[in-house]
Design a protein around this motif. Structure first.
Motif, PDB file in Angstrom:
ATOM      1  N   GLY B 204      -4.730   5.089  -1.735  1.00 34.56           N
ATOM      2  CA  GLY B 204      -4.053   4.085  -0.938  1.00 34.56           C
ATOM      3  C   GLY B 204      -2.542   4.085  -1.095  1.00 34.56           C
ATOM      4  O   GLY B 204      -1.860   3.246  -0.514  1.00 34.56           O
ATOM      5  N   GLU B 205      -2.040   5.058  -1.833  1.00 32.63           N
ATOM      6  CA  GLU B 205      -0.623   4.991  -2.182  1.00 32.63           C
ATOM      7  C   GLU B 205       0.293   4.987  -0.959  1.00 32.63           C
ATOM      8  O   GLU B 205       1.201   4.162  -0.844  1.00 32.63           O
ATOM      9  N   ILE B 206       0.049   5.921  -0.041  1.00 24.56           N
ATOM     10  CA  ILE B 206       0.926   6.020   1.121  1.00 24.56           C
ATOM     11  C   ILE B 206       0.880   4.727   1.935  1.00 24.56           C
ATOM     12  O   ILE B 206       1.915   4.162   2.321  1.00 24.56           O
ATOM     13  N   GLU B 207      -0.345   4.215   2.157  1.00 21.58           N
ATOM     14  CA  GLU B 207      -0.454   2.977   2.932  1.00 21.58           C
ATOM     15  C   GLU B 207       0.274   1.828   2.249  1.00 21.58           C
ATOM     16  O   GLU B 207       0.858   0.972   2.902  1.00 21.58           O
ATOM     17  N   GLU B 208       0.241   1.844   0.936  1.00 16.50           N
ATOM     18  CA  GLU B 208       0.933   0.767   0.219  1.00 16.50           C
ATOM     19  C   GLU B 208       2.440   0.842   0.431  1.00 16.50           C
ATOM     20  O   GLU B 208       3.106  -0.169   0.633  1.00 16.50           O
ATOM     21  N   TRP B 209       2.969   2.056   0.384  1.00 18.18           N
ATOM     22  CA  TRP B 209       4.407   2.188   0.619  1.00 18.18           C
ATOM     23  C   TRP B 209       4.761   1.764   2.046  1.00 18.18           C
ATOM     24  O   TRP B 209       5.769   1.113   2.286  1.00 18.18           O
ATOM     25  N   LEU B 210       3.914   2.175   2.977  1.00 17.91           N
ATOM     26  CA  LEU B 210       4.205   1.798   4.362  1.00 17.91           C
ATOM     27  C   LEU B 210       4.153   0.285   4.546  1.00 17.91           C
ATOM     28  O   LEU B 210       4.943  -0.290   5.282  1.00 17.91           O
ATOM     29  N   SER B 211       3.224  -0.340   3.817  1.00 18.24           N
ATOM     30  CA  SER B 211       3.112  -1.797   3.953  1.00 18.24           C
ATOM     31  C   SER B 211       4.362  -2.507   3.416  1.00 18.24           C
ATOM     32  O   SER B 211       4.729  -3.575   3.891  1.00 18.24           O
ATOM     33  N   VAL B 212       5.000  -1.887   2.449  1.00 18.37           N
ATOM     34  CA  VAL B 212       6.252  -2.453   1.925  1.00 18.37           C
ATOM     35  C   VAL B 212       7.292  -2.518   3.044  1.00 18.37           C
ATOM     36  O   VAL B 212       8.042  -3.491   3.183  1.00 18.37           O
ATOM     37  N   LEU B 213       7.305  -1.482   3.879  1.00 15.15           N
ATOM     38  CA  LEU B 213       8.298  -1.433   4.954  1.00 15.15           C
ATOM     39  C   LEU B 213       7.973  -2.420   6.070  1.00 15.15           C
ATOM     40  O   LEU B 213       8.870  -3.080   6.612  1.00 15.15           O
ATOM     41  N   VAL B 214       6.699  -2.519   6.400  1.00 16.22           N
ATOM     42  CA  VAL B 214       6.306  -3.501   7.413  1.00 16.22           C
ATOM     43  C   VAL B 214       6.652  -4.906   6.925  1.00 16.22           C
ATOM     44  O   VAL B 214       7.151  -5.750   7.674  1.00 16.22           O
ATOM     45  N   ASP B 215       6.404  -5.116   5.662  1.00 22.04           N
ATOM     46  CA  ASP B 215       6.753  -6.401   5.055  1.00 22.04           C
ATOM     47  C   ASP B 215       8.271  -6.640   5.120  1.00 22.04           C
ATOM     48  O   ASP B 215       8.721  -7.760   5.378  1.00 22.04           O
TER      49      ASP B 215
END
Lengths: 343, 343
Positions: B204-215
């Motif tokens: 899930g690492e990549i999705e987690e980083w992407l979620s940081v940006l959406v946030d």
């Protein structure tokens, strides 16, 4: 030319170039924020949101009148606290096809209304929007005076108003009924401030009176000096009438824990309201008691204060609650932005 | 329940009931205007208009995040003058079918963002509108400091930033590309403030980083204390980055009559931006240099000042004009609200 042709920074430059800055503005438009003088050590702040189609219509009001009205309703909130307005800030959303002529007229309307009280348009923000949206914030200075709130009315005191009542509501009713066309009064920036007082005669007389009311809808004329003046006279409570006299006085009654008794015979019905009531088969007293948007000041004073013109005593404060007209509880309504009903 | 069920005064009461008032608020919501303390004798004021569909989307951001973002972008304007924010005022237009849950979340978002800097939501106005419209005005106090404007940069000084760059733009790009769904980050008011710093690993690492940006798109995190802090350190010019670093530094270059030279190697590309750039085939430096909405502070300091964390030196001031990256004139654009183009 349209604002879309100019682009965001072109629009900002064009607006700022039309706005002189008064001495209270230490840093004007063009930075992240403006800096204003606040000599009292306190600052009075009020904000309003105006939405096209709800608060104004571009086919019923010119850009100039919309600017004047948007400024007026905020400046009168400041004056109704007993403060002197110093500056306003304008968030402006508009479609890209708005013409630069319309934008200039709007800007000049804001500028000219502010000039009446020595205030400046000291900053703002622009954005594209499907319809015209105005977010207006006004600031003021109390000059060492106590703010006049809604909660200071006490039994035995008198209620008085300064300014017109019911004119804007009657003007809106005339426009809505199609009784007068939107072009009944020519565009900005002709000065029609003396219209109500002038002697008119002949065939055009009725139309002239009706045009006074349409003009009142387009552009309120708050008696700004009466706000700080009331504070100096010793007003114990005050507000500006924006939603209708009965509803707004209800706020004073509630905040002060008192009953307000109004004398319906205290309200003179001038020729303009009389003609409009005849034309539409309406009751002018209903406009006077429930019509908003004229931004008259309603204030409460100790009964031993001799009130100068233009203050007109309309009632008194008693023990109890609510607003009563000639002993009868208010059965008229006011304006609710969500319920949008009267009654 | 909807705001239409509550009615105007029900909505006002509901909002006001959720908003504690700080000591600077001498008179809070409920009168014609609020009264704030302005101990400095000057007041700093900024206003912004936010339009649904243009500045935010209710299906991409929760009411809570919209409130936080709307407050943040105004509070950061105040801090970027070197002032301490004291209060905000909110004009809120919304359809009658907005739920009270959404309204409460929005209110809480405004409240919580203000609480970060000790400011209060001291007043506002509500109206019905076809879409959600927010007119936000923030005020602040300079505490005896000179306001830090855009015009004080001088050759030989250094340019530094405090806060994230390009994160909000990358997050918006991910949403626009459909690369992440709008539900990638769960709703309010979960605290994800430590998200960027945490160690993530596994599938899930990549999705987690992407979620940081959406946030980051949904909710900027200005380093508020850096604004007044920069003023104390002796900053000669400052602004908050809202339209993109190059465009915003262009305002300093123009107002100060100087050339700004940036070192592209000065900007670290963190793992979140790197992953997003890989996912979308984009250049992370373009997000960093042209992306708005993170509300980092960009400031200019005399070169002999030792800058504490988190200030990061990214360039220097020279004679001339414009913003240059590694000796090349800016060929990236920024955000224009009317032209709505980049380039």
């Amino acid at each position: 030319m349209t604002v879309g042709d100019l682009g965001e920074f072109g629009v900002i430059g064009r607006i700022a170039g039309r706005l002189p800055q008064g001495a209270a503005v230490l840093l004007g438009p063009g930075d992240d924020a403006a800096v204003l003088s606040a000599p009292d050590g306190r600052v009075v702040v009020s904000t309003d949101l105006l939405i096209e189609g709800r608060h104004f219509r571009r086919n019923w009001s010119s850009g100039y009148d919309i600017g004047r009205k948007a400024a007026a309703q905020n400046l009168s909130d400041i004056a109704a606290m007993g403060a002197d307005p110093t500056a306003i800030f304008v968030g402006l959303g508009m479609p890209a096809d708005v013409t630069t002529d319309w934008l200039d007229a709007l800007t000049d309307g804001f500028r000219d209304e502010c000039a009446l009280v020595g205030a400046s348009v000291a900053g703002g923000d622009i954005s594209r929007s499907d319809t015209v949206v105005l977010g207006v914030t006004a600031l003021g200075d109390l000059g060492g005076r106590r703010p006049v709130t809604r909660s200071g009315a006490r039994p035995g005191q008198v209620v008085a108003v300064a300014g017109r009542l019911g004119h804007a509501a009657a003007g809106l009713a005339l426009l809505q009924a199609g009784r007068v066309g939107p072009d009944v009064v020519s565009g900005p920036p002709a000065d029609r401030s003396g219209a109500e007082g002038r002697v008119v005669a002949g065939d055009g007389e009725i139309e002239e009176w009706l045009s006074v009311l349409v003009d009142a809808h387009r552009r309120p004329r708050p008696m700004y000096a009466c706000g700080p003046g009331a504070a100096r006279l010793g007003a114990t409570a005050m507000l500006d009438v924006s939603d209708g006299l009965l509803q707004d006085l209800g706020h004073i009654a509630e905040a002060s824990g008192v009953r307000i008794e109004l004398d319906p015979d205290a309200f003179p019905v001038g020729p303009a309201l009389a003609e409009a009531a005849r034309a539409l088969g309406a009751d002018p007293l209903e406009w006077i008691l429930t019509g908003g948007d004229d931004h008259a000041f309603a204030a409460v004073f100790p009964s031993d204060i001799r009130l100068p013109d233009p203050w007109l005593v309309i009632g008194r404060i008693a023990e109890g609650q609510g607003v009563h007209v000639a002993g009868r509880a208010d059965t008229w309504g006011g304006w609710d932005h969500f319920r949008n009903s009267r009654g």
